[in-house]
Design a protein around this motif. Structure first.
Motif, PDB file in Angstrom:
ATOM      1  N   PHE A  33       0.848  -1.189   0.000  1.00 49.03           N
ATOM      2  CA  PHE A  33       0.000   0.000   0.000  1.00 49.03           C
ATOM      3  C   PHE A  33       0.882   1.237   0.000  1.00 49.03           C
ATOM      4  O   PHE A  33       1.792   1.357   0.822  1.00 49.03           O
ATOM      5  CB  PHE A  33      -0.899   0.023   1.245  1.00 49.03           C
ATOM      6  N   ILE A  34       0.607   2.152  -0.935  1.00 44.82           N
ATOM      7  CA  ILE A  34       1.346   3.406  -1.027  1.00 44.82           C
ATOM      8  C   ILE A  34       0.339   4.530  -1.208  1.00 44.82           C
ATOM      9  O   ILE A  34      -0.459   4.501  -2.148  1.00 44.82           O
ATOM     10  CB  ILE A  34       2.325   3.395  -2.216  1.00 44.82           C
ATOM     11  N   SER A  35       0.371   5.502  -0.318  1.00 44.95           N
ATOM     12  CA  SER A  35      -0.515   6.652  -0.487  1.00 44.95           C
ATOM     13  C   SER A  35       0.204   7.705  -1.330  1.00 44.95           C
ATOM     14  O   SER A  35       1.418   7.844  -1.281  1.00 44.95           O
ATOM     15  CB  SER A  35      -0.931   7.235   0.871  1.00 44.95           C
ATOM     16  N   CYS A  36      -0.586   8.439  -2.127  1.00 47.96           N
ATOM     17  CA  CYS A  36      -0.071   9.478  -3.018  1.00 47.96           C
ATOM     18  C   CYS A  36      -0.916  10.735  -2.828  1.00 47.96           C
ATOM     19  O   CYS A  36      -2.088  10.641  -2.449  1.00 47.96           O
ATOM     20  CB  CYS A  36      -0.159   9.020  -4.470  1.00 47.96           C
ATOM     21  N   PRO A  37      -0.362  11.899  -3.120  1.00 46.35           N
ATOM     22  CA  PRO A  37      -1.118  13.133  -2.904  1.00 46.35           C
ATOM     23  C   PRO A  37      -2.384  13.237  -3.750  1.00 46.35           C
ATOM     24  O   PRO A  37      -3.332  13.901  -3.360  1.00 46.35           O
ATOM     25  CB  PRO A  37      -0.134  14.242  -3.240  1.00 46.35           C
ATOM     26  N   ASN A  38      -2.396  12.576  -4.925  1.00 45.24           N
ATOM     27  CA  ASN A  38      -3.584  12.591  -5.780  1.00 45.24           C
ATOM     28  C   ASN A  38      -3.476  11.467  -6.814  1.00 45.24           C
ATOM     29  O   ASN A  38      -2.441  10.804  -6.927  1.00 45.24           O
ATOM     30  CB  ASN A  38      -3.766  13.959  -6.456  1.00 45.24           C
ATOM     31  N   GLU A  39      -4.541  11.280  -7.556  1.00 48.42           N
ATOM     32  CA  GLU A  39      -4.605  10.206  -8.544  1.00 48.42           C
ATOM     33  C   GLU A  39      -3.564  10.376  -9.654  1.00 48.42           C
ATOM     34  O   GLU A  39      -2.966   9.399 -10.110  1.00 48.42           O
ATOM     35  CB  GLU A  39      -6.010  10.142  -9.139  1.00 48.42           C
ATOM     36  N   GLU A  79      -6.340  11.831  -0.573  1.00 50.35           N
ATOM     37  CA  GLU A  79      -5.204  11.209  -1.247  1.00 50.35           C
ATOM     38  C   GLU A  79      -5.702  10.115  -2.185  1.00 50.35           C
ATOM     39  O   GLU A  79      -6.891   9.811  -2.226  1.00 50.35           O
ATOM     40  CB  GLU A  79      -4.256  10.562  -0.222  1.00 50.35           C
ATOM     41  N   ALA A  80      -4.776   9.511  -2.901  1.00 51.96           N
ATOM     42  CA  ALA A  80      -5.040   8.304  -3.690  1.00 51.96           C
ATOM     43  C   ALA A  80      -4.196   7.191  -3.083  1.00 51.96           C
ATOM     44  O   ALA A  80      -3.149   7.447  -2.491  1.00 51.96           O
ATOM     45  CB  ALA A  80      -4.659   8.522  -5.145  1.00 51.96           C
ATOM     46  N   MET A  81      -4.659   5.956  -3.225  1.00 54.82           N
ATOM     47  CA  MET A  81      -3.942   4.807  -2.684  1.00 54.82           C
ATOM     48  C   MET A  81      -3.591   3.851  -3.815  1.00 54.82           C
ATOM     49  O   MET A  81      -4.444   3.522  -4.648  1.00 54.82           O
ATOM     50  CB  MET A  81      -4.814   4.077  -1.656  1.00 54.82           C
TER      51      MET A  81
END
Length: 132
Positions: A33-39, A79-81
């Motif tokens: 699992f990696i979270s990102c600031p946006n898609e 965020e996006a995951m």
């Protein structure tokens, strides 16, 4: 029974059993699992992971609500995951890659070992993600 007392021996016994019986060896694959600031950022990172053959499949979940402690305050963001399916042997390389390109100061990289699953799907991961 004595094999269960020594983790190294237990792992070897499980590995040998998997070889002899053709059964799945738990922990061979992982979900990361990696979270990102946006898609958009997530898609760029995901595409590069795929091009590097560090994963067989990546799901991008947009618009997650996240809440966490940062700089002494509670922060709420959208965020996006990324949900990544890969070989466990690729975790170090994947983590180092994420740390080198991710915009967050401390990017989330959390992995969970796969205990069991659809044998055909797990074999597909092995075919797509080289061991090297």
């Amino acid at each position: 029974m004595i094999l269960l007392l020594y983790p190294g021996l237990k792992n070897m016994a499980v590995y040998l059993h998997a070889l002899v019986t053709g059964s799945y060896m738990s922990g061979t694959h992982s979900v990361v699992f990696i979270s990102c600031p946006n898609e958009q950022v997530g898609k760029v990172i995901a595409r590069t992971i795929m091009e590097k053959k560090l994963a067989a499949c990546i799901n991008i979940i947009p618009k997650l609500s996240s809440m966490y402690h940062w700089d002494g305050e509670i922060t709420e963001v959208t965020e996006a995951m990324l949900v990544i399916k890969t070989r466990s042997s690729k975790l170090y390389e994947l983590t180092e890659f994420i740390r080198s390109v991710h915009p967050f100061e401390i990017p989330e990289v959390i992995s969970l070992s796969v205990d069991q699953g659809n044998p055909s799907y797990l074999k597909w991961i092995e075919e797509v993600v080289p061991e090297e």
